[in-house]
Design a protein around this motif. Sequence first.
Motif, PDB file in Angstrom:
ATOM      1  N   ILE A 249       2.115  15.705  38.658  1.00 24.53           N
ATOM      2  CA  ILE A 249       1.941  14.281  38.389  1.00 24.53           C
ATOM      3  C   ILE A 249       0.782  13.766  39.231  1.00 24.53           C
ATOM      4  CG2 ILE A 249       3.027  12.011  38.365  1.00 24.53           C
ATOM      5  CD1 ILE A 249       5.740  13.378  38.282  1.00 24.53           C
ATOM      6  N   ILE A 250      -0.158  13.091  38.570  1.00 25.17           N
ATOM      7  CA  ILE A 250      -1.290  12.530  39.291  1.00 25.17           C
ATOM      8  C   ILE A 250      -1.478  11.066  38.913  1.00 25.17           C
ATOM      9  CG2 ILE A 250      -2.449  14.770  39.435  1.00 25.17           C
ATOM     10  CD1 ILE A 250      -4.314  13.836  37.218  1.00 25.17           C
ATOM     11  N   ARG A 251      -2.168  10.336  39.764  1.00 25.61           N
ATOM     12  CA  ARG A 251      -2.524   8.941  39.489  1.00 25.61           C
ATOM     13  C   ARG A 251      -3.944   8.868  38.925  1.00 25.61           C
ATOM     14  NH1 ARG A 251      -0.158   8.195  44.760  1.00 25.61           N
ATOM     15  NH2 ARG A 251       1.788   7.005  44.614  1.00 25.61           N
ATOM     16  N   GLY A 252      -4.271   7.697  38.371  1.00 26.97           N
ATOM     17  CA  GLY A 252      -5.656   7.427  38.032  1.00 26.97           C
ATOM     18  C   GLY A 252      -5.990   7.325  36.562  1.00 26.97           C
ATOM     19  N   ASP A 253      -4.981   7.295  35.682  1.00 29.39           N
ATOM     20  CA  ASP A 253      -5.283   7.123  34.267  1.00 29.39           C
ATOM     21  C   ASP A 253      -5.804   5.699  34.033  1.00 29.39           C
ATOM     22  OD1 ASP A 253      -5.560   8.211  31.795  1.00 29.39           O
ATOM     23  OD2 ASP A 253      -3.451   8.126  31.246  1.00 29.39           O
ATOM     24  N   TYR A 254      -6.819   5.575  33.205  1.00 30.82           N
ATOM     25  CA  TYR A 254      -7.489   4.292  32.938  1.00 30.82           C
ATOM     26  C   TYR A 254      -7.880   3.578  34.240  1.00 30.82           C
ATOM     27  CZ  TYR A 254      -3.799   4.964  29.321  1.00 30.82           C
ATOM     28  OH  TYR A 254      -2.892   5.470  28.428  1.00 30.82           O
ATOM     29  N   SER A 255      -8.241   4.313  35.276  1.00 23.16           N
ATOM     30  CA  SER A 255      -8.368   3.742  36.625  1.00 23.16           C
ATOM     31  C   SER A 255      -9.294   2.533  36.684  1.00 23.16           C
ATOM     32  CB  SER A 255      -8.841   4.808  37.620  1.00 23.16           C
ATOM     33  OG  SER A 255     -10.096   5.332  37.223  1.00 23.16           O
ATOM     34  N   LEU A 256     -10.455   2.602  36.045  1.00 24.32           N
ATOM     35  CA  LEU A 256     -11.397   1.488  36.105  1.00 24.32           C
ATOM     36  C   LEU A 256     -10.842   0.244  35.413  1.00 24.32           C
ATOM     37  CD1 LEU A 256     -14.703   3.450  35.357  1.00 24.32           C
ATOM     38  CD2 LEU A 256     -13.941   2.541  37.563  1.00 24.32           C
ATOM     39  N   LEU A 257     -10.111   0.444  34.321  1.00 17.63           N
ATOM     40  CA  LEU A 257      -9.525  -0.689  33.593  1.00 17.63           C
ATOM     41  C   LEU A 257      -8.348  -1.292  34.351  1.00 17.63           C
ATOM     42  CD1 LEU A 257      -9.628   0.771  29.966  1.00 17.63           C
ATOM     43  CD2 LEU A 257     -11.368  -0.554  31.184  1.00 17.63           C
ATOM     44  N   MET A 258      -7.536  -0.447  34.987  1.00 21.40           N
ATOM     45  CA  MET A 258      -6.428  -0.949  35.787  1.00 21.40           C
ATOM     46  C   MET A 258      -6.940  -1.740  36.996  1.00 21.40           C
ATOM     47  SD  MET A 258      -3.721  -0.071  34.093  1.00 21.40           S
ATOM     48  CE  MET A 258      -4.796  -0.460  32.689  1.00 21.40           C
ATOM     49  N   LYS A 259      -8.091  -1.321  37.540  1.00 20.63           N
ATOM     50  CA  LYS A 259      -8.703  -2.049  38.652  1.00 20.63           C
ATOM     51  C   LYS A 259      -9.119  -3.443  38.205  1.00 20.63           C
ATOM     52  CE  LYS A 259     -12.202  -1.470  42.300  1.00 20.63           C
ATOM     53  NZ  LYS A 259     -13.056  -2.652  42.119  1.00 20.63           N
ATOM     54  N   ARG A 260      -9.727  -3.540  37.035  1.00 22.92           N
ATOM     55  CA  ARG A 260     -10.103  -4.852  36.496  1.00 22.92           C
ATOM     56  C   ARG A 260      -8.860  -5.721  36.315  1.00 22.92           C
ATOM     57  NH1 ARG A 260     -15.336  -4.865  34.503  1.00 22.92           N
ATOM     58  NH2 ARG A 260     -14.908  -6.834  33.445  1.00 22.92           N
ATOM     59  N   THR A 261      -7.793  -5.099  35.835  1.00 23.58           N
ATOM     60  CA  THR A 261      -6.556  -5.845  35.569  1.00 23.58           C
ATOM     61  C   THR A 261      -5.995  -6.450  36.840  1.00 23.58           C
ATOM     62  OG1 THR A 261      -6.053  -4.377  33.704  1.00 23.58           O
ATOM     63  CG2 THR A 261      -4.243  -5.688  34.592  1.00 23.58           C
ATOM     64  N   HIS A 262      -5.846  -5.646  37.895  1.00 29.02           N
ATOM     65  CA  HIS A 262      -5.213  -6.216  39.095  1.00 29.02           C
ATOM     66  C   HIS A 262      -6.169  -7.117  39.877  1.00 29.02           C
ATOM     67  CE1 HIS A 262      -6.963  -3.400  42.051  1.00 29.02           C
ATOM     68  NE2 HIS A 262      -6.501  -2.361  41.382  1.00 29.02           N
ATOM     69  N   GLU A 263      -7.472  -6.951  39.698  1.00 28.13           N
ATOM     70  CA  GLU A 263      -8.407  -7.880  40.351  1.00 28.13           C
ATOM     71  C   GLU A 263      -8.325  -9.270  39.737  1.00 28.13           C
ATOM     72  OE1 GLU A 263     -11.889  -4.846  42.010  1.00 28.13           O
ATOM     73  OE2 GLU A 263     -12.184  -5.897  40.103  1.00 28.13           O
ATOM     74  N   TRP A 264      -8.159  -9.348  38.423  1.00 26.49           N
ATOM     75  CA  TRP A 264      -7.958 -10.656  37.786  1.00 26.49           C
ATOM     76  C   TRP A 264      -6.626 -11.274  38.207  1.00 26.49           C
ATOM     77  CZ3 TRP A 264     -11.765 -13.313  36.128  1.00 26.49           C
ATOM     78  CH2 TRP A 264     -12.849 -12.741  35.452  1.00 26.49           C
ATOM     79  N   LEU A 265      -5.591 -10.474  38.291  1.00 28.80           N
ATOM     80  CA  LEU A 265      -4.287 -10.998  38.717  1.00 28.80           C
ATOM     81  C   LEU A 265      -4.355 -11.532  40.143  1.00 28.80           C
ATOM     82  CD1 LEU A 265      -1.811  -8.328  37.263  1.00 28.80           C
ATOM     83  CD2 LEU A 265      -2.351 -10.592  36.342  1.00 28.80           C
ATOM     84  N   ALA A 266      -5.133 -10.869  41.003  1.00 23.50           N
ATOM     85  CA  ALA A 266      -5.282 -11.331  42.388  1.00 23.50           C
ATOM     86  C   ALA A 266      -5.934 -12.713  42.429  1.00 23.50           C
ATOM     87  CB  ALA A 266      -6.116 -10.328  43.188  1.00 23.50           C
ATOM     88  N   LYS A 267      -6.857 -12.981  41.496  1.00 25.45           N
ATOM     89  CA  LYS A 267      -7.502 -14.297  41.448  1.00 25.45           C
ATOM     90  C   LYS A 267      -6.524 -15.401  41.037  1.00 25.45           C
ATOM     91  CE  LYS A 267     -12.255 -12.798  40.585  1.00 25.45           C
ATOM     92  NZ  LYS A 267     -13.462 -12.940  39.740  1.00 25.45           N
ATOM     93  N   ALA A 268      -5.454 -14.994  40.343  1.00 20.99           N
ATOM     94  CA  ALA A 268      -4.467 -15.985  39.887  1.00 20.99           C
ATOM     95  C   ALA A 268      -3.510 -16.407  40.988  1.00 20.99           C
ATOM     96  CB  ALA A 268      -3.684 -15.422  38.703  1.00 20.99           C
ATOM     97  N   ILE A 269      -3.390 -15.631  42.041  1.00 20.02           N
ATOM     98  CA  ILE A 269      -2.410 -15.926  43.096  1.00 20.02           C
ATOM     99  C   ILE A 269      -2.625 -17.299  43.745  1.00 20.02           C
ATOM    100  CG2 ILE A 269      -1.627 -15.223  45.415  1.00 20.02           C
ATOM    101  CD1 ILE A 269      -1.701 -12.339  44.461  1.00 20.02           C
ATOM    102  N   PRO A 270      -3.853 -17.713  44.062  1.00 19.34           N
ATOM    103  CA  PRO A 270      -4.044 -19.037  44.688  1.00 19.34           C
ATOM    104  C   PRO A 270      -3.658 -20.214  43.797  1.00 19.34           C
ATOM    105  CG  PRO A 270      -5.951 -17.631  45.078  1.00 19.34           C
ATOM    106  CD  PRO A 270      -5.121 -16.947  44.051  1.00 19.34           C
ATOM    107  N   VAL A 271      -3.490 -19.983  42.481  1.00 22.78           N
ATOM    108  CA  VAL A 271      -3.171 -21.107  41.586  1.00 22.78           C
ATOM    109  C   VAL A 271      -1.811 -20.941  40.918  1.00 22.78           C
ATOM    110  CG1 VAL A 271      -5.539 -21.843  41.131  1.00 22.78           C
ATOM    111  CG2 VAL A 271      -4.571 -19.969  39.795  1.00 22.78           C
TER     112      VAL A 271
END
Length: 622
Positions: A237-259
Motif C-alpha cells: 500500500i502506497i500513498r500519492g494517487d492523484y497527488s497534485l490534484l489532492m494538493k489543490r483540493t486541500h489547499e482550497w479547503l485551507a483557504k475556507a477555514i478563516p471564513v
Amino acid sequence: MPVDRSLYIIPNDSPVCQLDAEDAFKTLSEKERKYAHYVAKASFDGALAVFLQVSPESAPIFYVLYRLFKAETVDQLKEKAIAVGFTEAEWQAFLVYTAAFYNNSGNYKGFGDSKFVPGVEQTKIRALIEKSAVGTDEKVLKTWESVESKIGSLETTELQLGFGDKGVTCYHSSNVTQEDSEKIDRFFKQRNLAFWNTRLFKEVGADGKTTFTIKLASSEEGVVSEPEEFEGVVIQIIRGDYSLLMKRTHEWLAKAIPVVANKNQEEMLKKYIEHFKNGDIDSHKDGSRYWIKDVGPAVESYIGFIENYRDPAGTRSEFEGFVAAVNKETSKKFQALVSNAEEILKQLPWGADYEKDTFLKPDFTALDVIAFGSSGIPAGINIPNCKIATWYEPGETWSSKFGVLASAYEECRAEAVGYVLCCNPDILKIFGYTGELAHDVKYVNWLSEIRAGLLALEFYQADQKKWGQAHCYARYVLTKVVLEAGKGFVKIEETKGEDGKPDLHFKLDRNLIDSVGRPAVNAFLAKLQAYKSTGDFEGGKKLFESYGAVGETELQWREICIARRKPRRIFVQPNTVENNGEISLVTYPAEVSGVIQSFVERYDAKAIEELYTCWKNDYKWF
C-alpha cells in the motif's frame, strides 16, 4: 453483429439546461460566499481526478480539448473547422461531444456507463487541431496521437465500464480480474481497512511473482505498508494517487477555514484536509462526524470519494464535491417530515428488530446547488455513506458484504420506501397536498416511477446479460414487482405509434394503488430490509436477481425503448470568481458553447498541466 454507431453518439439536439444558482447565491452573506467559493474550487479541482478514474483516454482528451478551446473562441474555431471540411452538422456534433464529455467527466456516460463517441471522424478533428492556434504545440499533438485511435473506437470490450476483459476502468489496471479484486477485498477485510479512495494495480514480474499495489488518493507520497505475502501474491500500500490534484483540493479547503460559520465547520475542514494529505479514511470519517453536527448551515457542502457506482467491483468510489445554499422555505417542510420520522418509520413493513436501537434524527434540507464536481448531478443525496451494523463480521461493511450489488440494492430499497410513503396522507399534507390533489400526486409518483423502470431497459447490457447502472437496475426491479402484483394493476402492451413503428403502452390503475400496489411493494421491501439487516448476501442476491432478470419479452421492450429514447440533458454550471476580495457568480448560456466556456474559465492552465502529469504517471498501468 456490427455495432450501431448512432447509439453511441450524443444527439445534436440534446437539451442544455442551466443550473440556476443566482437566487441561492444572493441569499448568502459575503463571508458565506467566500466559504462557498473556496469549497467550490476544492470540489472542481478535486473532480479532475474523475477523468483519471473513468478511462485511460479521458484525461488526455480533456487536456487536448481544454488547450484547443482555451487558445481560441468557439467562433474562431468554427471558421477553421469549416475550412478543413466540417459540415455544420459535424461542427455541432463536435461541440455536443465536448460538452457531454465535460458534463460526464470523461467519455463514458455518468448515468449508464456506456461509451460515447464524436459524431465526426477523428481525421477531421486532427485537421482542426493542426490548423488551430495549438497546431504547432508538440505536446498537444503527441497527446492527441495517444488517444486518436480510442476516441471513436467501438470495440466490444470498450462499450461499457467493467473489468479489463469485458470493459474499461481505471479503478484497476487493465490486467486486474474480478477474482483479483475479490482477493484484495479479502485482504482489506482481514486488516479492517477501507478502500473507497484507492485504486488497484497489478504487476507480474519476470519470476512470475504477482504484486498488487494499492494506491491511496493523497497529496503525500510514500509507503504505507511494506510488501507482504497474502494468498500467494505480494501486496503493498502506497500513498500519492492523484497527488497534485489532492494538493489543490486541500489547499482550497485551507483557504475556507478563516471564513467558516462555526467550530464544527472548522474541525470538519481540518479533518478533510488531513484526509486529502495522507489518504487516511478515518480522517474523513472524523470530518463527517463534524459535518453531522453542523445542523442547518446556510452553506451546505460535502467532499471526498463518495459513491461506488462506477467501480466494476462496487467498492472503490468516485471523487465528488458540492456546495449549495440551503433553501430555507422548502427545508421547513422537510424538517416537519423529520420531526414525525419516528412515527413514520413504524409504518414501514419491518419491526423494531430490523432498526437501530436508537433513532438518529437526520438533518434533512432542500439545497440549491452552486457547484457540483463529479460525473453527474443527482436529484438528492444521502450522506455519509458508511454504517457498519453490529451483526456483520468484523471488518465487513454493507458495501463490502454485498459488493457490486450493494448500490442497486440500496437504491431499490430507497425508492421502494418512496413508493410506500407517498401513499400516506399525513406525509402528503406536510408538503401541502390534500384531497384530490394528494391522490393525483400519489398517482403521478407511481406512474413516473414505473415508467422509469420500463425505460431503464435501455441501460441493460444485453450482450453481457448484466445491468450496468444501479438506479436503472433498481427501478426495473420495482417495475417487475408491481407487474407481478397482478389483478390488472399494471399492464404493458406492445402497440404501434403514430409513425407506424413499434411502441409501448402501459397503464396503471390508480384505484388499485392502495389495495394491490402498496402491499406488493411493502412485502418486497420487508424482504430487502431483512436480508440487508442480517447481512444475508446470498438471500438478498437471489431475491434481487430474480426480479432483475430480463427475458425475451423484456428484450423486445428494450429494443423499443432504445428506438424511442430521448437525449439526456446536459447541464451548464456557473463559476464563482474572486475579485478584490469579493466573490461573484458568473453564469453561462444554456447551450453547448456555454458548457465549454464554463470549463475553460473554471480551470487555470496549471491545474490542467497537473492533470496531465497525473495521467503520465498512470500511463504504464494501462
